[in-house]
Design a protein around this motif. Structure first.
Motif, mmCIF file in Angstrom:
data_model
loop_
_atom_site.group_PDB
_atom_site.id
_atom_site.type_symbol
_atom_site.label_atom_id
_atom_site.label_comp_id
_atom_site.label_asym_id
_atom_site.label_seq_id
_atom_site.Cartn_x
_atom_site.Cartn_y
_atom_site.Cartn_z
ATOM 1 N N MET A 46 -21.692 -6.160 20.476
ATOM 2 C CA MET A 46 -22.176 -5.504 19.251
ATOM 3 C C MET A 46 -22.882 -6.461 18.290
ATOM 4 O O MET A 46 -22.953 -6.199 17.094
ATOM 5 C CB MET A 46 -21.064 -4.695 18.576
ATOM 6 C CG MET A 46 -20.699 -3.480 19.414
ATOM 7 S SD MET A 46 -19.317 -2.508 18.818
ATOM 8 C CE MET A 46 -19.987 -1.763 17.346
ATOM 9 N N ARG A 49 -26.490 -3.420 17.761
ATOM 10 C CA ARG A 49 -25.842 -2.110 17.909
ATOM 11 C C ARG A 49 -26.728 -1.056 17.273
ATOM 12 O O ARG A 49 -27.741 -1.362 16.660
ATOM 13 C CB ARG A 49 -24.399 -2.083 17.378
ATOM 14 C CG ARG A 49 -24.009 -3.023 16.286
ATOM 15 C CD ARG A 49 -24.451 -2.656 14.897
ATOM 16 N NE ARG A 49 -24.378 -1.238 14.643
ATOM 17 C CZ ARG A 49 -25.215 -0.602 13.864
ATOM 18 N NH1 ARG A 49 -26.207 -1.229 13.257
ATOM 19 N NH2 ARG A 49 -25.090 0.689 13.644
ATOM 20 N N GLY A 50 -26.291 0.212 17.432
ATOM 21 C CA GLY A 50 -27.139 1.319 16.991
ATOM 22 C C GLY A 50 -27.934 1.809 18.198
ATOM 23 O O GLY A 50 -28.538 0.993 18.922
ATOM 24 N N ALA A 51 -27.930 3.130 18.411
ATOM 25 C CA ALA A 51 -28.466 3.688 19.664
ATOM 26 C C ALA A 51 -29.905 3.240 19.987
ATOM 27 O O ALA A 51 -30.166 2.753 21.094
ATOM 28 C CB ALA A 51 -28.355 5.209 19.615
ATOM 29 N N ARG A 96 -22.977 -0.378 27.309
ATOM 30 C CA ARG A 96 -22.208 0.559 26.455
ATOM 31 C C ARG A 96 -22.505 1.982 26.945
ATOM 32 O O ARG A 96 -23.652 2.297 27.266
ATOM 33 C CB ARG A 96 -22.595 0.407 24.961
ATOM 34 C CG ARG A 96 -22.057 -0.881 24.351
ATOM 35 C CD ARG A 96 -22.266 -0.910 22.841
ATOM 36 N NE ARG A 96 -21.296 -0.097 22.130
ATOM 37 C CZ ARG A 96 -21.398 0.203 20.828
ATOM 38 N NH1 ARG A 96 -22.438 -0.218 20.124
ATOM 39 N NH2 ARG A 96 -20.465 0.921 20.224
ATOM 40 N N CYS A 172 -21.730 5.090 8.844
ATOM 41 C CA CYS A 172 -22.117 4.069 9.807
ATOM 42 C C CYS A 172 -23.407 3.389 9.363
ATOM 43 O O CYS A 172 -23.734 3.379 8.169
ATOM 44 C CB CYS A 172 -22.254 4.660 11.217
ATOM 45 S SG CYS A 172 -22.330 3.398 12.522
ATOM 46 N N THR A 174 -27.519 3.310 10.237
ATOM 47 C CA THR A 174 -28.616 3.935 10.996
ATOM 48 C C THR A 174 -29.961 3.416 10.495
ATOM 49 O O THR A 174 -30.977 4.077 10.640
ATOM 50 C CB THR A 174 -28.578 5.464 10.802
ATOM 51 O OG1 THR A 174 -28.729 5.724 9.388
ATOM 52 C CG2 THR A 174 -27.288 6.084 11.283
ATOM 53 N N THR A 184 -33.097 5.987 10.910
ATOM 54 C CA THR A 184 -33.095 7.439 11.107
ATOM 55 C C THR A 184 -32.492 8.143 9.877
ATOM 56 O O THR A 184 -33.217 8.529 8.971
ATOM 57 C CB THR A 184 -32.349 7.790 12.404
ATOM 58 O OG1 THR A 184 -31.008 7.270 12.340
ATOM 59 C CG2 THR A 184 -33.053 7.218 13.613
ATOM 60 N N GLN A 211 -19.463 -0.823 9.849
ATOM 61 C CA GLN A 211 -20.936 -0.803 9.839
ATOM 62 C C GLN A 211 -21.466 -0.357 8.480
ATOM 63 O O GLN A 211 -22.577 -0.720 8.091
ATOM 64 C CB GLN A 211 -21.482 0.153 10.917
ATOM 65 C CG GLN A 211 -21.350 -0.335 12.335
ATOM 66 C CD GLN A 211 -20.083 0.173 12.975
ATOM 67 O OE1 GLN A 211 -19.074 0.416 12.291
ATOM 68 N NE2 GLN A 211 -20.097 0.326 14.275
ATOM 69 N N ALA A 252 -27.191 9.715 15.444
ATOM 70 C CA ALA A 252 -26.594 10.261 16.661
ATOM 71 C C ALA A 252 -26.679 9.238 17.780
ATOM 72 O O ALA A 252 -27.635 8.460 17.845
ATOM 73 C CB ALA A 252 -27.326 11.527 17.087
ATOM 74 N N ASP A 253 -25.680 9.266 18.617
ATOM 75 C CA ASP A 253 -25.730 8.464 19.841
ATOM 76 C C ASP A 253 -26.091 9.318 21.037
ATOM 77 O O ASP A 253 -26.664 8.836 22.013
ATOM 78 C CB ASP A 253 -24.398 7.741 20.068
ATOM 79 C CG ASP A 253 -24.256 6.629 19.043
ATOM 80 O OD1 ASP A 253 -23.775 6.905 17.927
ATOM 81 O OD2 ASP A 253 -24.693 5.506 19.341
ATOM 82 N N ASN A 263 -21.481 10.781 17.517
ATOM 83 C CA ASN A 263 -21.893 9.732 16.582
ATOM 84 C C ASN A 263 -20.640 8.945 16.200
ATOM 85 O O ASN A 263 -19.520 9.263 16.638
ATOM 86 C CB ASN A 263 -22.592 10.344 15.359
ATOM 87 C CG ASN A 263 -23.249 9.279 14.504
ATOM 88 O OD1 ASN A 263 -24.000 8.433 15.001
ATOM 89 N ND2 ASN A 263 -22.967 9.279 13.213
ATOM 90 N N LYS A 264 -20.832 7.958 15.380
ATOM 91 C CA LYS A 264 -19.743 7.051 14.989
ATOM 92 C C LYS A 264 -18.471 7.813 14.610
ATOM 93 O O LYS A 264 -18.532 8.828 13.926
ATOM 94 C CB LYS A 264 -20.227 6.191 13.817
ATOM 95 C CG LYS A 264 -19.257 5.159 13.300
ATOM 96 C CD LYS A 264 -18.650 4.290 14.382
ATOM 97 C CE LYS A 264 -19.653 3.565 15.236
ATOM 98 N NZ LYS A 264 -19.056 2.999 16.474
HETATM 99 O O1 MRU Z 1 -21.086 1.443 17.493
HETATM 100 P P1 MRU Z 1 -22.438 1.441 16.867
HETATM 101 O O2 MRU Z 1 -22.535 0.608 15.644
HETATM 102 O O3 MRU Z 1 -23.519 1.126 17.874
HETATM 103 O O4 MRU Z 1 -22.655 2.951 16.427
HETATM 104 C C1 MRU Z 1 -23.837 3.312 15.771
HETATM 105 C C2 MRU Z 1 -23.882 4.748 15.422
HETATM 106 O O5 MRU Z 1 -22.984 5.510 15.684
HETATM 107 C C3 MRU Z 1 -25.158 5.225 14.805
HETATM 108 O O6 MRU Z 1 -24.908 6.263 13.916
HETATM 109 C C4 MRU Z 1 -26.092 5.736 15.923
HETATM 110 O O7 MRU Z 1 -26.159 4.820 16.976
HETATM 111 C C5 MRU Z 1 -27.456 5.983 15.410
HETATM 112 S S1 MRU Z 1 -28.307 4.509 14.925
HETATM 113 C C6 MRU Z 1 -29.840 4.999 14.429
#
Ligand code: MRU
Length: 374
Positions: A46, A49-51, A96, A172, A174, A184, A211, A252-253, A263-264
């Motif tokens: 991490m 991180r972030g999708a 991940r 979280c 984003t 986002t 985060q 969103a992931d 999502n988180k």
């Molecule tokens: O575990 P993380 O920090 O990767 O989780 C991030 C999230 O849940 C974000 O909300 C998601 O990835 C969207 S990021 C634009």
């Protein structure tokens, strides 16, 4: 302070470095990513991180390594480079499991590799096609985020009960740190602020990994956006106390075909409280986060993270800024640490993508994401 957004991914052909998000906001350390191995480790730990950022760093780590290997003349045939790219993408996919952007990118890149390899006479044709496509992801992501910001801000303005007092709560991170730039859900907040329409932003701490307090708070302060940090368990009290908070916006992931959204962890409880307080609950994500192969949220794999993240708190000591990690939980307590949860489509007011705003049909409880994506 300038309105320049932070940058978490620095790339020029052959060179990639990522901002180590484990030590933010206390230290700004860029780390060089030389290989797929480095990219995988950065994502798994991490540091990145972030999708969207996960997908981009994965793709670019492979771009850097394939570039180095090509310069060292390691590929004699098209088949050799195709094999290397295939095995590397498969390996990166194991970093991940929840954010679908990584799998989407790997699938699209693999399709491009196969299509290019069919007519390629020398390995460099495939190498260059791969690198060009990976680099394009960086450019496209910023453009997509700007559109998400614009569509999301318009939606909030159109639907706000009091258009002169719009505050937004987010969860979280984003923002620029989770994407190639802009962000986002945080991009929507940026857009509202840039247009003078935002009264205040609130961000949750986002335990256990923080985060919100470490990264989103850092981005909001960096850009001088009026903002306040709350603990995750203060959200309902905030909505009850403060009628200016008219929307919760999250990223969103993975968005399933019916709109259920992973999502988180903590997103689901925010959606419930948004419904109770009759405010908008908006998911903001690029269309690369939509997974039509996943019918509903039940089919989404939720990553379990190590128990250390939950039983400890990391930071710097107040008196001397020295990095520290302390255990807060009782020794030997059992721990459940899912990194994400799934918010049912029923609780989501709108899903904002770079292509526009997706809504449910009147009387329906689910979205039809496939009709939106054609
Ligand atoms: O575990 P993380 O920090 O990767 O989780 C991030 C999230 O849940 C974000 O909300 C998601 O990835 C969207 S990021 C634009």
């Amino acid at each position: 302070m300038t309105a320049k957004t932070l940058e978490a991914i620095k790339y020029t052909r052959g060179n990639l470095s990522i901002l180590n998000q484990l030590v933010l906001p206390h230290e700004t350390i860029f780390e060089t990513v030389l290989s797929v191995q480095n990219g995988h480790a950065a994502i798994k730990s991490m540091k990145t991180r972030g999708a969207p950022a996960i997908a981009i760093v994965a793709a670019l780590s492979l771009a850097v390594e394939v570039n180095t290997r090509a310069e060292n003349k390691e590929f004699e045939t098209v088949d050799q480079v195709v094999k290397f790219l295939f095995e590397s993408l498969e390996y990166l996919k194991t970093s991940r499991p929840t954010a679908v952007n990584l799998f989407d990118a790997a699938g699209k890149l693999w399709a491009l590799i196969q299509a290019t390899a069919k007519d390629a006479k020398d390995p460099m044709t495939v190498v260059n096609a791969y690198i060009d496509a990976a680099e394009q992801m960086l450019v496209d992501d910023v453009k997509d985020n700007k559109n998400i910001g614009k569509f999301g801000a318009e939606f909030i303005l159109d639907n706000a009960k009091d258009k002169n007092r719009i505050s937004v709560l987010t969860h979280c991170n984003t923002g620029s740190l989770a994407t190639a730039g802009w962000g986002t859900a945080l991009g929507i907040i940026r857009d509202l602020h840039a247009n003078g329409k935002l009264e205040h932003a609130y961000c949750t701490e986002t335990r256990p990994y923080n985060q919100g307090s470490r990264l989103t708070a850092y981005e909001l302060v960096y850009e001088n956006i009026p903002a306040t940090l709350i603990c995750d368990n203060m959200a309902s009290a905030l909505l009850k106390e403060n009628p200016s908070v008219q929307a919760i916006v999250v990223g969103a992931d993975r968005v399933a075909a019916n709109g259920d959204t992973a999502n988180k962890i903590g997103t689901y409880q925010l959606a419930i409280t948004a419904k109770y307080h009759n405010i908008m609950f908006i998911v903001a994500a690029p269309s690369t986060s939509i997974d039509l192969n996943t019918k509903t949220g039940k089919d989404i794999v939720i990553e379990q993270r190590p128990s250390e993240e939950l039983v400890t708190v990391t930071g710097v000591r107040v008196q001397d800024d020295e990095p520290t990690c302390i255990r807060t939980a009782a020794a030997d307590i059992g721990v459940w640490n899912p990194s994400f949860d799934v918010t049912p489509a029923e609780l989501i007011s709108a899903i904002v993508t770079e292509q526009g705003v997706v809504l449910k049909k009147d009387g329906e409880t689910e979205f039809n994401m496939s009709s939106f994506l054609n």
